[in-house]
Design a protein around this motif. Structure first.
Motif, PDB file in Angstrom:
ATOM      1  N   THR A 100      -1.246   4.130  -3.848  1.00 59.29           N
ATOM      2  CA  THR A 100      -0.911   2.654  -3.713  1.00 59.29           C
ATOM      3  C   THR A 100      -1.580   1.818  -2.986  1.00 59.29           C
ATOM      4  O   THR A 100      -1.891   0.770  -3.201  1.00 59.29           O
ATOM      5  N   LEU A 101      -1.841   2.347  -1.844  1.00 58.98           N
ATOM      6  CA  LEU A 101      -2.627   1.480  -0.874  1.00 58.98           C
ATOM      7  C   LEU A 101      -4.064   1.078  -1.183  1.00 58.98           C
ATOM      8  O   LEU A 101      -4.299   0.077  -1.178  1.00 58.98           O
ATOM      9  N   THR A 102      -4.778   1.946  -1.894  1.00 57.21           N
ATOM     10  CA  THR A 102      -6.179   1.787  -2.318  1.00 57.21           C
ATOM     11  C   THR A 102      -6.052   0.770  -3.406  1.00 57.21           C
ATOM     12  O   THR A 102      -6.865  -0.363  -3.418  1.00 57.21           O
ATOM     13  N   THR A 103      -4.992   0.878  -4.253  1.00 55.78           N
ATOM     14  CA  THR A 103      -5.043  -0.013  -5.338  1.00 55.78           C
ATOM     15  C   THR A 103      -4.658  -1.753  -5.000  1.00 55.78           C
ATOM     16  O   THR A 103      -5.103  -2.493  -5.342  1.00 55.78           O
ATOM     17  N   VAL A 104      -3.983  -1.617  -3.724  1.00 47.33           N
ATOM     18  CA  VAL A 104      -3.425  -2.794  -3.194  1.00 47.33           C
ATOM     19  C   VAL A 104      -4.855  -3.613  -2.775  1.00 47.33           C
ATOM     20  O   VAL A 104      -5.154  -4.539  -3.115  1.00 47.33           O
ATOM     21  N   VAL A 105      -5.761  -2.813  -1.885  1.00 46.28           N
ATOM     22  CA  VAL A 105      -7.113  -3.568  -1.569  1.00 46.28           C
ATOM     23  C   VAL A 105      -7.689  -3.953  -3.020  1.00 46.28           C
ATOM     24  O   VAL A 105      -8.567  -4.902  -2.645  1.00 46.28           O
ATOM     25  N   MET A 106      -7.683  -3.122  -3.957  1.00 44.79           N
ATOM     26  CA  MET A 106      -8.762  -3.701  -4.992  1.00 44.79           C
ATOM     27  C   MET A 106      -8.076  -4.533  -5.665  1.00 44.79           C
ATOM     28  O   MET A 106      -8.915  -5.415  -6.255  1.00 44.79           O
ATOM     29  N   VAL A 107      -6.693  -4.683  -5.751  1.00 44.05           N
ATOM     30  CA  VAL A 107      -5.980  -5.751  -6.470  1.00 44.05           C
ATOM     31  C   VAL A 107      -6.487  -7.194  -5.850  1.00 44.05           C
ATOM     32  O   VAL A 107      -6.777  -8.229  -6.603  1.00 44.05           O
ATOM     33  N   GLY A 108      -6.683  -7.257  -4.784  1.00 44.71           N
ATOM     34  CA  GLY A 108      -6.833  -8.451  -3.670  1.00 44.71           C
ATOM     35  C   GLY A 108      -8.493  -8.800  -3.608  1.00 44.71           C
ATOM     36  O   GLY A 108      -8.595  -9.433  -2.608  1.00 44.71           O
TER      37      GLY A 108
END
Lengths: 224, 385
Positions: free
Chosen positions: B40-48
């Motif tokens: 979840t955390l890695t995708t959060v960074v990539m989405v932003g």
């Protein structure tokens, strides 16, 4: 376990619920940060007491992480961020204090109603501990819902995670893997949040999430 | 984007792959939770990563909702541990999945019931099931397109896999609430809700994000229904949806790059402006809408027939949901792919090779499934019950 031992455990877990209520209505940034530090310290004592009761030395590490990391480092860091962003002003809550507190009391009642009958076979001690932990979790949710400001939402989230650590430490003999990883995930979560706060600052000159509100999906065609 | 951002993006991508593989192979339910949180955390960074207002809002929303979901899931995991600890003793065995499943019959049913509610809502958030799906369309639409593909094709399935593991634990205990009806309800609500939402989307990636919610709803419904045939259909649908949706986002990525917009009304006549891409997209949308001869048709057909045999009323609702989603996609596709346009885009056909391979696999699976795959799916379906 003597009655006094479990009384102290309840006292500490109960204080966490109390501090969660205090967090709910803090309307100034610094006061909110200070109370979060208190929340984390109470958690540290509570986990430390569990470590002593369960003869589980690894829980002392969890307690130490809570004390140093969440009790000291994060509040200090957030304090600096708040100063740097220049947002030590009043926090506007969506719901006013009175209703928020009433909803909070309702949530505590809910968690007691849910948890107590469920764990009849467990000792009364574990049962009540879980009810406290669920209350802290739900109050954390409530705080995240009622706050608009990014920093206070993050604090709401961390108080919620404190409730989870309380629950995990109350579960007898739960392996260390989880506690340390909880600490790690909070660390990562915090890093992410830090990055975000600064990016939000770059963009809007505010961390008020209302500034981020835009129509949902119907006008976002230009973004890519 | 700066080169530093690109390097960061690729590093995060590898972390995401690591986390998802870890979640799949972890035997410890606590470790599995950690892996899903890391994902979840890695995708959060990539989405932003684009740092536009919309991307930041999407990432923030995803972060908050994803964390809340993951917190609920951890509370559920702790409750499962508490239930197991009474029977298996303290320590690591009470979190080891291979110890939990055979012994779950003796666990306290009330604790297991409560834990499943938390787990369903918690991991259900990551799956994108209807009442708790709000992060999904934003994250898909505002992040880089490869991340949309990875979210739809992998991460949602990994979260569902976590949920299925707990369903197995519940299935071993005769005295607990059946998890099936809860999953069927959430799946059906997601399916119908997403079907209606597809009609109203104006952003191409957002539209396919809702299509992912729809398909995760179908898969959850299939697993909730249970039984060898429905579980088989669920597994097949999971595989086919992942392949097709990755192909679609592959195509959509090129479309939004070439056209310079994600607005559906600004994109017209793709079959004229870039015939190969346009027709591949038509084929992919036909596949995702459930037209024969593609694999999704096979799995949806299996699911509808097995539902009809057991719960006719549910089959009517399921069929209705499928038709709504189908017609919505067909309507939007018509505008996207056909009509007159003066634009001509150059694109090397080789760059579309991955899309062709994905679609070829889906088409092959619709016509012929190798015996080994069938046996494999059947074994897993039997395990799922």
């Amino acid at each position: 376990m003597t009655p006094l031992d479990s009384d102290i455990a309840h006292l500490l877990a109960g204080s966490m619920v109390l501090v969660s209520f205090l967090l709910l209505y803090q309307d100034r940034m610094f006061a909110l940060l200070n109370f979060f530090a208190v929340h984390a310290c109470v958690l540290a004592f509570s986990v430390g007491w569990q470590a002593y009761l369960q003869r589980a030395p690894h829980l002392f590490i969890t307690a130490l992480i809570a004390l140093l990391f969440k009790g000291v480092i994060i509040p200090v860091a957030l304090h600096r961020i708040v100063v740097r962003l220049g947002i030590h002003r009043t926090i506007e809550a969506v719901v006013s204090t009175g209703p928020t507190m009433l909803i909070g009391i309702g949530l505590v009642a809910l968690s007691i109603v849910v948890m107590l009958p469920v764990t009849q076979t467990e000792g009364a001690f574990v049962r009540e501990d879980l009810a406290f932990a669920l209350s802290v979790v739900l109050l954390g949710f409530l705080m995240m819902i009622t706050r608009r400001n990014a920093v206070s939402q993050v604090i709401g989230f961390m108080s919620l995670e404190n409730g989870l650590v309380l629950a995990a430490s109350g579960a007898r003999g739960m392996p260390l893997v989880v506690e340390i990883s909880v600490g790690f995930s909070i660390l990562i979560a915090f890093l992410v949040v830090g990055i975000f706060l600064f990016r939000i600052r770059e963009r809007f000159d505010t961390v008020d999430l209302q500034a981020l509100d835009m129509s949902r999906g119907e006008s976002s065609g230009e973004a890519a | 984007m700066k080169p530093r951002d690109l390097r960061f993006y690729h590093a995060m991508y590898q972390f995401l792959m690591f986390a998802m593989n870890l979640a799949l192979v972890a035997n410890n339910i606590g470790l599995m939770w950690v892996a899903i949180e890391l994902a979840t955390l890695t995708t959060v960074v990539m989405v932003g990563i684009y740092r536009t207002n919309a991307a930041l809002e999407a990432a923030w929303k995803y972060f908050i909702l994803g964390s809340v979901g993951i917190a609920l899931a951890l509370f559920g995991t702790i409750l499962v541990y508490l239930a197991a600890e009474e029977r298996l003793g303290q320590g690591i065995t009470a979190m080891a999945w291979d110890h939990l499943v055979p012994r779950s019959g003796s666990f306290d049913p009330a604790l297991l019931n409560l834990s499943f509610v938390f787990l369903l809502l918690g991991y259900g958030t990551k799956v994108g099931l209807a009442p708790v799906h709000a992060w999904l369309p934003d994250a898909h639409a505002e992040g880089p397109t490869p991340i949309s593909a990875v979210l739809s094709g992998l991460l949602l399935n990994v979260a569902l896999f976590a949920l299925l593991r707990f369903k197995l634990i519940m299935a071993g205990n005769a005295r607990v609430l059946s998890p099936g009806p809860m999953m069927v309800t959430m799946g059906l609500v997601s399916l119908v809700f997403a079907g209606f939402m597809i009609f109203r989307r104006r952003d191409i990636k957002r539209m396919f994000a809702y299509s992912s919610i729809e398909h995760m709803g179908i898969i959850t419904l299939a697993f909730g229904l249970g039984g060898p045939l429905a579980s088989f259909a669920g597994l097949l649908h999971m595989t086919m949806h992942s392949l097709t949706k990755s192909a679609i986002f592959f195509g959509v990525g090129y479309v939004s790059q070439l056209e310079g917009t994600q607005r559906i009304e600004d994109i017209r006549g793709l079959t004229q402006s870039q015939p190969l891409l346009g027709w591949l997209l038509v084929i992919a949308v036909a596949a995702i809408a459930g037209l024969p001869p593609f694999g999704i048709f096979t799995s949806e057909f299996l699911l509808v027939t097995s539902t009809f045999a057991r719960l006719p009323w549910l089959a009517v609702l399921l069929g209705l949901g499928l038709i709504i989603a189908f017609s919505a996609l067909a309507l939007r596709l018509h505008g996207l792919a056909f009509g007159e346009t003066g634009k001509r885009h150059a694109l090397s056909p080789w760059r579309l090779a991955p899309m062709v391979v994905h679609l070829a696999l889906v088409a092959t699976a619709g016509i012929y499934l190798p015996g080994t795959v069938i046996t494999w799916f059947r074994n897993v379906a039997r395990l799922l019950g």
